[in-house]
Motif scaffolding. Structure first.
Motif, PDB file in Angstrom:
ATOM      1  N   LEU A  57      25.738  -0.361  37.204  1.00  0.00           N
ATOM      2  CA  LEU A  57      24.993   0.296  38.282  1.00  0.00           C
ATOM      3  C   LEU A  57      23.583   0.473  37.717  1.00  0.00           C
ATOM      4  CD1 LEU A  57      26.274   3.364  40.305  1.00  0.00           C
ATOM      5  CD2 LEU A  57      23.882   2.888  39.923  1.00  0.00           C
ATOM      6  N   TYR A  58      22.622  -0.222  38.291  1.00  0.00           N
ATOM      7  CA  TYR A  58      21.289  -0.269  37.678  1.00  0.00           C
ATOM      8  C   TYR A  58      20.217  -0.502  38.744  1.00  0.00           C
ATOM      9  CZ  TYR A  58      21.748  -5.252  38.485  1.00  0.00           C
ATOM     10  OH  TYR A  58      21.909  -6.459  39.101  1.00  0.00           O
ATOM     11  N   ARG A  59      18.981  -0.192  38.368  1.00  0.00           N
ATOM     12  CA  ARG A  59      17.853  -0.455  39.258  1.00  0.00           C
ATOM     13  C   ARG A  59      17.173  -1.745  38.829  1.00  0.00           C
ATOM     14  NH1 ARG A  59      12.755   3.480  39.307  1.00  0.00           N
ATOM     15  NH2 ARG A  59      12.052   1.943  37.777  1.00  0.00           N
ATOM     16  N   TYR A  60      16.691  -2.486  39.818  1.00  0.00           N
ATOM     17  CA  TYR A  60      16.039  -3.757  39.540  1.00  0.00           C
ATOM     18  C   TYR A  60      14.789  -3.870  40.391  1.00  0.00           C
ATOM     19  CZ  TYR A  60      15.409  -8.771  38.898  1.00  0.00           C
ATOM     20  OH  TYR A  60      14.905 -10.000  38.592  1.00  0.00           O
ATOM     21  N   ASP A  61      13.725  -4.313  39.773  1.00  0.00           N
ATOM     22  CA  ASP A  61      12.455  -4.509  40.468  1.00  0.00           C
ATOM     23  C   ASP A  61      12.368  -5.982  40.841  1.00  0.00           C
ATOM     24  OD1 ASP A  61       9.854  -4.755  41.284  1.00  0.00           O
ATOM     25  OD2 ASP A  61       9.022  -3.591  39.624  1.00  0.00           O
ATOM     26  N   ASP A  62      12.364  -6.282  42.136  1.00  0.00           N
ATOM     27  CA  ASP A  62      12.375  -7.696  42.539  1.00  0.00           C
ATOM     28  C   ASP A  62      10.981  -8.335  42.553  1.00  0.00           C
ATOM     29  OD1 ASP A  62      11.113  -6.835  44.809  1.00  0.00           O
ATOM     30  OD2 ASP A  62      12.725  -7.403  46.183  1.00  0.00           O
ATOM     31  N   TYR A  72      31.080   5.841  36.292  1.00  0.00           N
ATOM     32  CA  TYR A  72      30.139   5.035  35.517  1.00  0.00           C
ATOM     33  C   TYR A  72      29.423   5.970  34.550  1.00  0.00           C
ATOM     34  CZ  TYR A  72      30.712   1.260  38.940  1.00  0.00           C
ATOM     35  OH  TYR A  72      31.225   0.267  39.732  1.00  0.00           O
ATOM     36  N   THR A  73      29.292   5.546  33.298  1.00  0.00           N
ATOM     37  CA  THR A  73      28.646   6.404  32.309  1.00  0.00           C
ATOM     38  C   THR A  73      27.335   5.780  31.841  1.00  0.00           C
ATOM     39  OG1 THR A  73      30.034   5.417  30.600  1.00  0.00           O
ATOM     40  CG2 THR A  73      30.759   7.514  31.514  1.00  0.00           C
ATOM     41  N   LEU A  74      26.448   6.652  31.411  1.00  0.00           N
ATOM     42  CA  LEU A  74      25.116   6.254  30.969  1.00  0.00           C
ATOM     43  C   LEU A  74      25.219   5.206  29.879  1.00  0.00           C
ATOM     44  CD1 LEU A  74      22.083   6.897  31.208  1.00  0.00           C
ATOM     45  CD2 LEU A  74      22.434   8.705  29.532  1.00  0.00           C
ATOM     46  N   SER A  75      24.452   4.122  30.033  1.00  0.00           N
ATOM     47  CA  SER A  75      24.540   3.009  29.086  1.00  0.00           C
ATOM     48  C   SER A  75      23.188   2.308  28.998  1.00  0.00           C
ATOM     49  CB  SER A  75      25.622   2.036  29.553  1.00  0.00           C
ATOM     50  OG  SER A  75      25.676   0.927  28.708  1.00  0.00           O
ATOM     51  N   GLY A  76      22.240   2.954  28.339  1.00  0.00           N
ATOM     52  CA  GLY A  76      20.961   2.299  28.105  1.00  0.00           C
ATOM     53  C   GLY A  76      20.024   2.358  29.298  1.00  0.00           C
ATOM     54  N   ASN A  77      18.979   1.516  29.233  1.00  0.00           N
ATOM     55  CA  ASN A  77      17.949   1.471  30.264  1.00  0.00           C
ATOM     56  C   ASN A  77      17.742   0.059  30.768  1.00  0.00           C
ATOM     57  OD1 ASN A  77      16.570   4.125  30.602  1.00  0.00           O
ATOM     58  ND2 ASN A  77      16.425   3.944  28.380  1.00  0.00           N
ATOM     59  N   ILE A  78      17.476  -0.045  32.058  1.00  0.00           N
ATOM     60  CA  ILE A  78      17.061  -1.302  32.682  1.00  0.00           C
ATOM     61  C   ILE A  78      15.934  -0.929  33.628  1.00  0.00           C
ATOM     62  CG2 ILE A  78      17.758  -3.192  34.222  1.00  0.00           C
ATOM     63  CD1 ILE A  78      20.622  -2.801  33.137  1.00  0.00           C
ATOM     64  N   ASP A  79      14.888  -1.699  33.674  1.00  0.00           N
ATOM     65  CA  ASP A  79      13.743  -1.423  34.555  1.00  0.00           C
ATOM     66  C   ASP A  79      13.139  -0.045  34.275  1.00  0.00           C
ATOM     67  OD1 ASP A  79      11.865  -1.906  36.602  1.00  0.00           O
ATOM     68  OD2 ASP A  79      13.161  -1.067  38.150  1.00  0.00           O
ATOM     69  N   GLY A  80      13.249   0.417  33.017  1.00  0.00           N
ATOM     70  CA  GLY A  80      12.634   1.680  32.634  1.00  0.00           C
ATOM     71  C   GLY A  80      13.365   2.933  33.064  1.00  0.00           C
ATOM     72  N   VAL A  81      14.555   2.787  33.636  1.00  0.00           N
ATOM     73  CA  VAL A  81      15.345   3.960  34.036  1.00  0.00           C
ATOM     74  C   VAL A  81      16.785   3.792  33.557  1.00  0.00           C
ATOM     75  CG1 VAL A  81      13.912   4.469  36.057  1.00  0.00           C
ATOM     76  CG2 VAL A  81      15.921   3.025  36.320  1.00  0.00           C
ATOM     77  N   SER A  82      17.538   4.880  33.606  1.00  0.00           N
ATOM     78  CA  SER A  82      18.924   4.852  33.134  1.00  0.00           C
ATOM     79  C   SER A  82      19.757   3.837  33.912  1.00  0.00           C
ATOM     80  CB  SER A  82      19.551   6.235  33.292  1.00  0.00           C
ATOM     81  OG  SER A  82      18.865   7.168  32.488  1.00  0.00           O
ATOM     82  N   ALA A  83      20.666   3.201  33.191  1.00  0.00           N
ATOM     83  CA  ALA A  83      21.649   2.310  33.797  1.00  0.00           C
ATOM     84  C   ALA A  83      23.035   2.822  33.411  1.00  0.00           C
ATOM     85  CB  ALA A  83      21.447   0.877  33.306  1.00  0.00           C
ATOM     86  N   TYR A  84      24.055   2.416  34.149  1.00  0.00           N
ATOM     87  CA  TYR A  84      25.397   2.961  33.987  1.00  0.00           C
ATOM     88  C   TYR A  84      26.396   1.813  33.993  1.00  0.00           C
ATOM     89  CZ  TYR A  84      22.687   7.017  35.188  1.00  0.00           C
ATOM     90  OH  TYR A  84      21.705   7.979  35.182  1.00  0.00           O
ATOM     91  N   ARG A  85      27.534   2.035  33.317  1.00  0.00           N
ATOM     92  CA  ARG A  85      28.541   0.977  33.274  1.00  0.00           C
ATOM     93  C   ARG A  85      29.948   1.556  33.384  1.00  0.00           C
ATOM     94  NH1 ARG A  85      30.555   0.963  27.803  1.00  0.00           N
ATOM     95  NH2 ARG A  85      31.616  -1.008  28.088  1.00  0.00           N
ATOM     96  N   LYS A  86      30.861   0.701  33.771  1.00  0.00           N
ATOM     97  CA  LYS A  86      32.273   1.056  33.866  1.00  0.00           C
ATOM     98  C   LYS A  86      33.073  -0.206  33.593  1.00  0.00           C
ATOM     99  CE  LYS A  86      34.679   1.058  37.896  1.00  0.00           C
ATOM    100  NZ  LYS A  86      36.129   0.913  38.047  1.00  0.00           N
ATOM    101  N   ILE A  87      34.077  -0.089  32.758  1.00  0.00           N
ATOM    102  CA  ILE A  87      34.996  -1.203  32.542  1.00  0.00           C
ATOM    103  C   ILE A  87      36.045  -1.152  33.647  1.00  0.00           C
ATOM    104  CG2 ILE A  87      36.663  -2.262  30.965  1.00  0.00           C
ATOM    105  CD1 ILE A  87      33.756  -2.294  29.943  1.00  0.00           C
TER     106      ILE A  87
END
Length: 129
Positions: free
Chosen positions: A48-53, A21-36
């Motif tokens: 692959l990302y962090r989420y605040d519930d 998974y490579t770095l792809s922007g931010n979600i919830d104020g931290v790095s998020a990652y993606r893979k095709i």
């Protein structure tokens, strides 16, 4: 502090989730990652990302986001999840993953890398051309 540029996901029961998974922007104020990847014979984007519930708990997820929506929507296909650690909540934990709605055992382990190295002997079979 080094930025984590890529993450290797391995040993997940859902084999399509495994890979780089490579770095792809931010979600919830931290790095998020993606893979095709391919899941159920469809090309999809794994996130692959962090989420605040909103219950003061932060969780990391490996999911497929619905087309056109930000990861974290209620109709995501969530495979695995892990609690964000208190000390290092901005990077995903390596080994406290558990299965979620679409996941099967075993849950993955992950390795965070601070530089994007050339891939060697990639197991996932993904093409990045």
């Amino acid at each position: 502090e080094k930025t984590v540029k890529c993450i290797n996901v391995q040993n997940a029961g859902i084999r399509a989730v495994n890979g780089r998974y490579t770095l792809s922007g931010n979600i919830d104020g931290v790095s998020a990652y993606r893979k095709i990847g391919v899941w159920k014979e469809q090309e999809v984007e794994f996130c692959l990302y962090r989420y605040d519930d909103l219950c003061e708990a932060k969780w990391w997820f490996i999911s497929i986001a619905s087309k056109g929506s930000q990861p974290g929507a209620h109709d995501d296909k969530d495979f695995y999840m892990a609690p964000a650690s208190l000390e290092h909540s901005d990077i995903p934990p390596e080994s406290t993953w558990a299965i979620n709605d679409y996941g099967i055992n075993p849950p993955p382990t992950i390795i965070c890398k601070s530089e994007l190295l050339p891939e060697s002997g990639e197991e996932s079979g993904d093409n990045w051309n």
